[in-house]
Design a protein around this motif. Structure first.
Motif, PDB file in Angstrom:
ATOM      1  N   VAL A 152      32.135 -16.518  41.448  1.00  0.00           N
ATOM      2  CA  VAL A 152      31.527 -17.005  40.220  1.00  0.00           C
ATOM      3  C   VAL A 152      32.635 -17.531  39.215  1.00  0.00           C
ATOM      4  CG1 VAL A 152      29.949 -16.280  38.508  1.00  0.00           C
ATOM      5  CG2 VAL A 152      29.767 -15.542  40.785  1.00  0.00           C
ATOM      6  N   CYS A 166      30.325 -16.914  49.680  1.00  0.00           N
ATOM      7  CA  CYS A 166      29.190 -16.041  48.970  1.00  0.00           C
ATOM      8  C   CYS A 166      28.525 -15.150  50.078  1.00  0.00           C
ATOM      9  CB  CYS A 166      28.401 -17.042  48.406  1.00  0.00           C
ATOM     10  SG  CYS A 166      29.013 -17.854  46.870  1.00  0.00           S
ATOM     11  N   ASN A 171      32.232 -10.807  44.520  1.00  0.00           N
ATOM     12  CA  ASN A 171      31.931 -12.222  44.245  1.00  0.00           C
ATOM     13  C   ASN A 171      32.094 -12.628  42.856  1.00  0.00           C
ATOM     14  OD1 ASN A 171      30.297 -14.261  45.454  1.00  0.00           O
ATOM     15  ND2 ASN A 171      28.753 -13.589  43.665  1.00  0.00           N
ATOM     16  N   ALA A 172      32.417 -11.744  41.991  1.00  0.00           N
ATOM     17  CA  ALA A 172      32.606 -12.011  40.400  1.00  0.00           C
ATOM     18  C   ALA A 172      33.744 -13.001  40.582  1.00  0.00           C
ATOM     19  CB  ALA A 172      32.910 -10.848  39.618  1.00  0.00           C
ATOM     20  N   GLY A 183      24.660  -7.564  42.136  1.00  0.00           N
ATOM     21  CA  GLY A 183      24.643  -6.807  40.953  1.00  0.00           C
ATOM     22  C   GLY A 183      23.411  -5.717  40.873  1.00  0.00           C
ATOM     23  N   HIS A 221      29.517  -7.045  44.731  1.00  0.00           N
ATOM     24  CA  HIS A 221      29.538  -7.705  43.439  1.00  0.00           C
ATOM     25  C   HIS A 221      30.617  -7.894  42.699  1.00  0.00           C
ATOM     26  CE1 HIS A 221      27.124  -8.202  39.578  1.00  0.00           C
ATOM     27  NE2 HIS A 221      27.860  -7.376  39.024  1.00  0.00           N
ATOM     28  N   GLN A 254      25.076 -13.496  42.633  1.00  0.00           N
ATOM     29  CA  GLN A 254      25.905 -12.419  41.893  1.00  0.00           C
ATOM     30  C   GLN A 254      24.695 -11.377  41.210  1.00  0.00           C
ATOM     31  OE1 GLN A 254      28.537 -11.120  42.081  1.00  0.00           O
ATOM     32  NE2 GLN A 254      29.665 -10.591  40.268  1.00  0.00           N
TER      33      GLN A 254
END
Lengths: 351, 258
Positions: free
Chosen positions: A244, B13, A240-241, A224, A237, A220
């Motif tokens: 996370v 990911c 993927n938040a 970012g 970004h 991340q």
């Protein structure tokens, strides 16, 4: 998960612990060797405080670097390693120069602190891996300085600028861990370590999960940084938040449930949860101020600067706290009876 | 934890990374493109006869409500005391300024001498003057700093060489040129992030930039069929075809809409 007996292993005055650990381990652990996770090192307050100071200065440096990017001031000082042709003269600190040159000055200071920290750790800390950690921190800060210079000389290429941003937080994590490993809590705490004697190579799911948390956070961070430095669109970004948030929440809650009575795990787990919520909120505000409302701005606007800098700063804290959580979970997770102190370190008093 | 779950998380990911890498953010899409890629080769032609040269002129207008000017906050530097309005879209009574107009197609493979006289960029009141500049390839540009503060001049081209130089107050002018054609080449000052301008670099002398009244004029064109391009920094490029006979004087107006 198979039932495992628990052994409370005091870190100092550890004869009891060794006996209990040895007892639990049964026939496979007959010696009085101390566990790897429980080495008694005398607490060096000055060294620890210096490490905390270096970590704080590094955090300040990350904020200063974020201010440079958010204010679009990355090339306001066009040369490197000199600033407007001088290595020591402070230029007039106005406009973008104020951010860029301040960042350079703090970076020089942190570099100086890193040299002292590596030398001090090398001299004062008996743990060989700690000496290497100090050297690693020094190597990282040197690499970071070179990346910072290259990004100026090559006019902020996204790959180098993103690497500079990612390495900054890597270095911050290393210094935070040095501060952790030199802390009184780490050296004198009595860990509640389970001893597995039925499965020597049994997996440690929570530790693996905490490592995954560090990994997804690092991904991340890279996404970012690439967005911030115009190497990537915003959506990877943002997408993927969600990953996370799920992984971090899962890790923290499991750590809280599993180690509810252990402060050194509970505290970082709660902090990770709190920082993650704050970070999601800041990310949303940063998206609004930069992408949704600020794309036509004629200059960096204050709400965008504040929200993006805060997003970077909280991101750095979150990554470091997650790394601390992973280390603490490792420390308190079940150990194999095979895990002994290497011979050369056996002089350490256990526990 | 389930191994499949681990694999799924890892892949998620990885996919995020890969998908992101596949598309690079392009913030300059609406700033026009290099004309060289679109010019069709034409047969070699004789030198231009001034006696038959034609002229094209017109007015560029802005349709719709004129956007409210964006105010610049110059408080970062006390030495900056200029007009504090941005020049992204400058329209007066519907007339659009700072539009670059040039002959995009129709000149064939004619070549033109680079003018010997320099053109000037002045940094005054912490803004660039002019906001939109047009030069020929190789033409000398003299960059002056009339402010009591240091500026840096940083062009961020796609097809030319990038450079970034600082210029203290009252320093000697910096002299530069651009070797390749490039339309709406952004120039900025990293010390004063609101300072932005655009340089247009073309091979022919047939270009103009609209003034405050939205008017432009291109003289000395040989008779022929041409494509005129009108480029505005934010609203992009529009084109019109025009046929010019010997000694013609035609009016070609163009309108932009937000």
């Amino acid at each position: 998960m198979p039932a495992v007996p628990r052994a409370s292993c005091p870190r100092s005055g550890g004869r009891d612990a060794r006996q209990r650990a040895g007892g639990d381990a049964g026939a496979t652990q007959t010696s009085e060797e101390p566990l790897l996770k429980a080495i008694a090192i005398p607490y060096n307050r000055a060294h620890h405080r210096f490490a905390v100071f270096a970590a704080s200065a590094t955090f300040l440096l990350i904020v200063a670097g974020a201010l440079v990017t958010s204010n679009d001031a990355g090339l306001s000082v066009p040369d490197w390693p000199t600033s407007f042709g001088s290595l020591y003269k402070i230029p007039r600190l106005v406009g973008g120069v104020k951010f860029e040159h301040t960042h350079r000055m703090i970076a020089q200071f942190v570099g100086f602190l890193s040299i002292i920290l590596a030398a001090w750790t090398g001299r004062a800390d008996p743990r060989r891996w700690m000496k290497w950690l100090g050297v690693t921190a020094l190597g990282l800060v040197i690499a970071q300085g070179i990346l910072g210079g290259l990004t100026v000389l090559f006019y902020l290429p996204p790959a180098i600028s993103s690497a500079h941003a990612a390495l900054a937080q890597t270095f911050f994590c290393v210094v935070v861990l040095i501060a952790l490993f030199t802390g009184r809590n780490w050296l004198e705490e009595i860990p509640q370590v389970e001893i597995r004697h039925d499965q020597n190579d049994a997996p440690r799911p929570l530790f693996t999960l905490s490592l995954l948390s560090v990994f997804v956070l690092y991904v991340q961070l890279v996404l970012g940084a690439m967005f911030r430095h115009h190497g990537l669109s915003w959506w990877p970004h943002v997408l993927n938040a969600a990953t996370v948030a799920i992984v971090l929440a899962w890790t923290s809650i499991r750590a809280l449930l599993r180690y509810s009575g252990i402060d050194s795990v509970r505290r970082p787990a709660i902090t990770v949860l709190a920082l993650m919520i704050a970070q999601l909120y800041l990310g949303f505000v940063a998206f609004l101020t930069r992408v949704a409302w600020g794309h036509d701005a004629v200059q960096p606007e204050l709400p965008m600067v504040i929200s993006t800098v805060a997003h970077v700063a909280v991101g750095a804290l979150l990554l470091a706290t997650t790394a601390v959580l992973a280390v603490e979970v490792w420390r308190h997770s079940p150990v194999s009876v095979r895990e002994h102190i290497p011979g050369r370190e056996r002089k350490a008093v256990a526990a | 934890m389930n191994k499949k779950l681990w694999a799924a998380l890892f892949l998620l990911c990885l996919l995020g990374l890969l998908a992101g890498c596949s598309k690079k953010e392009n913030t300059n899409e609406e700033q026009g493109s290099s004309p060289s890629s679109e010019v069709k080769p034409a047969p070699a032609s004789a030198p231009i006869d001034p006696a038959t040269a034609a002229r094209v002129s017109g007015t560029v207008t802005f349709g719709g409500t004129t956007p409210k000017g964006q105010k610049i906050d110059m408080s970062q530097d006390a030495a900056c005391k200029g007009n504090n309005m941005a020049e992204t879209i400058v329209a007066n009574d519907g007339k659009l300024a700072n539009v670059f107009v040039y002959v995009k197609e129709g000149l064939g493979d004619r070549t033109f001498d680079t003018p010997k006289d320099s053109t000037t960029i002045d940094q005054k009141g912490c803004q660039y003057h002019p906001h939109v500049l047009a030069v020929m390839t190789g033409q000398n540009i003299e960059i002056k700093n009339d402010d009591d503060t240091t500026h840096n001049i940083h062009p961020t081209p796609k097809d030319n060489r990038e450079w970034n130089e600082s210029q203290p107050p009252k320093a000697a002018p910096i002299e530069k040129s651009f070797a390749r054609e490039e339309i709406m080449l952004p120039v900025k000052c990293n010390q004063h992030p609101w300072m932005k301008m655009y340089v247009n670099v073309v091979k022919s002398p047939f270009f103009a930039v609209t003034g405050a009244d939205g008017k432009y004029e291109i003289k000395g064109l040989p008779p022929g069929n041409y494509t005129l391009a009108f480029v505005q920094e934010k609203m992009g490029e529009q084109t019109q075809k025009v046929t010019l006979a010997a000694k013609d004087s035609k009016t070609v107006d163009q309108g932009f809409k937000p």
